[in-house]
Scaffold this motif. Structure first.
Motif, short mmCIF file in Angstrom:
data_model
loop_
_atom_site.label_atom_id
_atom_site.label_comp_id
_atom_site.label_asym_id
_atom_site.label_seq_id
_atom_site.Cartn_x
_atom_site.Cartn_y
_atom_site.Cartn_z
N SER A 58 2.72 -71.98 -29.92
CA SER A 58 1.84 -71.60 -28.37
C SER A 58 2.22 -70.61 -28.53
O SER A 58 1.53 -69.51 -27.67
CB SER A 58 1.18 -72.81 -28.33
OG SER A 58 0.77 -72.54 -26.94
N LEU A 59 3.42 -70.22 -27.82
CA LEU A 59 3.49 -68.83 -26.77
C LEU A 59 4.00 -67.31 -28.28
O LEU A 59 3.16 -66.51 -28.00
CB LEU A 59 5.34 -69.01 -26.99
CG LEU A 59 5.24 -69.94 -25.49
CD1 LEU A 59 6.97 -70.16 -24.80
CD2 LEU A 59 4.66 -69.38 -24.40
N GLY A 60 4.00 -67.62 -29.51
CA GLY A 60 3.61 -66.73 -29.93
C GLY A 60 2.40 -66.47 -30.26
O GLY A 60 2.19 -64.95 -30.10
N THR A 61 1.48 -67.67 -30.27
CA THR A 61 0.22 -67.02 -30.77
C THR A 61 -0.59 -65.75 -29.41
O THR A 61 -1.35 -65.10 -29.17
CB THR A 61 -0.13 -68.42 -30.52
OG1 THR A 61 -0.32 -69.15 -32.04
CG2 THR A 61 -2.07 -67.79 -30.83
N TYR A 62 -0.11 -66.65 -28.23
CA TYR A 62 -1.09 -65.60 -27.17
C TYR A 62 -0.04 -64.44 -27.31
O TYR A 62 -0.81 -63.72 -26.35
CB TYR A 62 -0.46 -66.50 -25.71
CG TYR A 62 -0.81 -66.15 -24.52
CD1 TYR A 62 -2.46 -66.12 -24.67
CD2 TYR A 62 -0.36 -65.86 -24.25
CE1 TYR A 62 -3.58 -65.39 -23.76
CE2 TYR A 62 -0.79 -64.50 -22.51
CZ TYR A 62 -2.79 -65.13 -22.47
OH TYR A 62 -2.53 -64.33 -21.56
N LEU A 111 -6.10 -67.04 -25.33
CA LEU A 111 -5.83 -68.29 -25.02
C LEU A 111 -6.06 -69.76 -24.89
O LEU A 111 -5.39 -70.52 -25.86
CB LEU A 111 -5.87 -68.40 -23.84
CG LEU A 111 -6.13 -68.99 -22.54
CD1 LEU A 111 -4.24 -69.27 -22.45
CD2 LEU A 111 -6.26 -68.51 -21.39
N LEU A 112 -7.64 -69.54 -26.11
CA LEU A 112 -8.05 -70.67 -26.67
C LEU A 112 -7.11 -71.24 -27.72
O LEU A 112 -6.86 -72.16 -27.76
CB LEU A 112 -9.18 -70.46 -27.58
CG LEU A 112 -9.99 -70.97 -27.98
CD1 LEU A 112 -10.37 -72.49 -27.30
CD2 LEU A 112 -11.14 -70.95 -28.68
N ALA A 113 -6.30 -70.04 -28.81
CA ALA A 113 -5.71 -70.40 -30.23
C ALA A 113 -4.86 -70.79 -29.69
O ALA A 113 -3.04 -71.74 -30.28
CB ALA A 113 -5.71 -69.15 -30.91
N ALA A 114 -4.23 -70.00 -28.10
CA ALA A 114 -2.66 -70.57 -28.38
C ALA A 114 -2.45 -72.43 -27.73
O ALA A 114 -1.76 -72.64 -28.18
CB ALA A 114 -1.97 -70.08 -26.77
N VAL A 115 -3.82 -72.44 -27.13
CA VAL A 115 -3.75 -74.36 -26.53
C VAL A 115 -3.94 -75.40 -28.13
O VAL A 115 -3.29 -75.84 -28.06
CB VAL A 115 -4.72 -74.11 -25.34
CG1 VAL A 115 -5.29 -75.53 -25.34
CG2 VAL A 115 -4.64 -72.97 -24.46
N MET A 116 -5.37 -74.34 -29.04
CA MET A 116 -5.13 -75.75 -29.91
C MET A 116 -4.00 -75.60 -30.79
O MET A 116 -4.25 -76.60 -31.40
CB MET A 116 -6.41 -75.20 -30.48
CG MET A 116 -7.93 -74.98 -29.48
SD MET A 116 -8.47 -76.42 -29.05
CE MET A 116 -9.28 -77.68 -29.93
N ASN A 117 -3.31 -74.09 -30.81
CA ASN A 117 -2.47 -74.55 -31.42
C ASN A 117 -1.11 -75.55 -30.72
O ASN A 117 -0.54 -76.77 -31.91
CB ASN A 117 -1.48 -72.90 -31.98
CG ASN A 117 -1.92 -72.65 -32.88
OD1 ASN A 117 -2.53 -73.16 -33.64
ND2 ASN A 117 -2.26 -71.34 -32.94
N PHE A 118 -1.69 -75.76 -29.67
CA PHE A 118 0.30 -76.60 -29.16
C PHE A 118 -0.59 -77.78 -29.62
O PHE A 118 0.47 -79.04 -30.25
CB PHE A 118 0.09 -76.74 -28.23
CG PHE A 118 1.24 -77.62 -27.54
CD1 PHE A 118 1.71 -76.79 -26.77
CD2 PHE A 118 0.42 -78.70 -26.34
CE1 PHE A 118 3.34 -78.09 -26.39
CE2 PHE A 118 1.42 -79.32 -26.23
CZ PHE A 118 3.26 -79.43 -25.95
N VAL A 119 -1.94 -78.54 -29.45
CA VAL A 119 -2.74 -79.49 -29.56
C VAL A 119 -2.34 -80.05 -30.84
O VAL A 119 -1.82 -81.01 -31.58
CB VAL A 119 -4.45 -80.26 -28.96
CG1 VAL A 119 -4.63 -80.92 -29.62
CG2 VAL A 119 -3.94 -79.37 -27.76
#
Length: 332
Positions: A226-230, A45-53
């Motif tokens: 971001s979705l792929g990361t999550y 979840l952390l990686a997905a959010v930070m990827n998006f930002v």
């Protein structure tokens, strides 16, 4: 017909971005999970959010990717971009299946070169040399050396402290370093998909080469990665987090911090699309080698390097085959 192909290219590009997310999710969070600084779901979840930002923070890398080939227009150019994406996706899936952290960046650029050469596009070799090849060679070397030195400095600074208290502090610090690395991943890898979509827009006449990226391209690419990361990448996490070397929190922090610094420097200063996979893997090896060089499982590292070397030619070859199949169908 061109509009339909353009829509298909955009969809495939976002699919590539999604595979990039789950393929490279391990880059940002494998060390934090292996040291138990974060649970897998929280880390994802952390990686997905930070990827998006991170994907929203710049456009320079995207323009570098779109500048790798030129002289493409109309349907033939769109087929080149489509074939490049399919070649990159195919190679991503092959290396993901075998748990090898190869470079999605180099798969994409190798696909563009392979399809471009077969399709008669002009490959900008100077851009390739300055922005791709040289950073590709230097970034793992810098990552390894810098992580080795940073970890030596940490060992010297905390040499008289209680190891358990030190590790507990670094385990908490890894939340920050993992977030910083995930931000760098979004900054680098989402922009590469933006660059390919922009290249397709230019080929179809919907954008000029000097235009800024449309906002919808930025949002879509950021959302897809971001979705792929999550959705996760647990196969590759095992390779990065444990099979290369069993990391402790201090070494995990050193590797993540150095990896993030290299990603930011190349994105903001050199505008070079480097591989997050190469960068963090070499940093993990560098930090781990401070235990002793024999602590690193060099056989696993050798397999990873082999995947790195094969990525450019194999992704290019697969993309060229896709072009030869698709062009007679769509090009006419």
């Amino acid at each position: 017909m061109d509009l339909a192909i353009l829509i298909a290219v955009v969809v495939i590009a976002l699919a590539f971005d999604y595979t990039n997310g789950f393929h490279d999710a391990a880059n940002a969070i494998a060390t934090s999970i292996s040291t138990r600084a974060l649970t897998p779901r929280v880390a994802l979840l952390l990686a997905a959010v930070m990827n998006f930002v991170g994907a929203l923070l710049g456009q320079e890398v995207a323009h570098t990717v779109s500048d790798t080939i030129g002289g493409i227009d109309s349907t033939s150019g769109l087929v080149i971009v489509m074939a490049a994406l399919l070649g990159a996706i195919t190679w991503n899936l092959i290396t993901w299946y075998f748990g090898l952290p190869s470079s999605s960046t180099h798969a994409l650029i190798g696909g563009l070169i392979g399809a471009g050469l077969v399709g008669g596009a002009a490959v900008h070799w100077q851009v390739m040399l300055d922005k791709v090849v040289i950073p590709m060679v230097l970034s793992p070397v810098v990552g390894f050396g810098a992580a080795f030195l940073v970890m030596l400095a940490i060992m010297w600074i905390f040499r008289k402290r209680n190891p358990h208290k030190v590790f507990r502090g670094f385990r908490m610090s890894q939340t920050v370093s993992a977030a910083a690395l995930a931000l760098g991943h979004g900054l680098q890898d989402a922009q590469k998909t933006m660059g390919v979509i922009f290249l397709a827009l230019v080929a179809s006449g919907y954008a000029a080469p000097d235009d800024d990226l449309p906002l919808w391209v930025i949002i879509c690419a950021a959302s897809a990665i971001s979705l792929g990361t999550y959705s996760g990448g647990f196969r590759i996490m095992r390779t990065l987090g444990r099979r290369i070397i069993h990391l402790d929190p201090a070494r995990g922090f050193a590797a993540e911090s150095v990896g993030a610094a290299v990603l930011y420097t190349t994105a903001f200063i050199y505008h070079a699309p480097i591989s997050t996979t190469h960068t963090i893997t070499s940093a993990v090896m560098g930090a781990g080698a401070t235990k002793r060089f024999s602590a690193v499982r060099w056989g696993v590292a050798r397999s990873i390097v082999t995947a790195w070397v094969l990525t450019f030619p194999m992704a290019g070859l697969v993309a060229a085959v896709f072009y030869l199949v698709l062009h007679p169908i769509l090009g006419s």
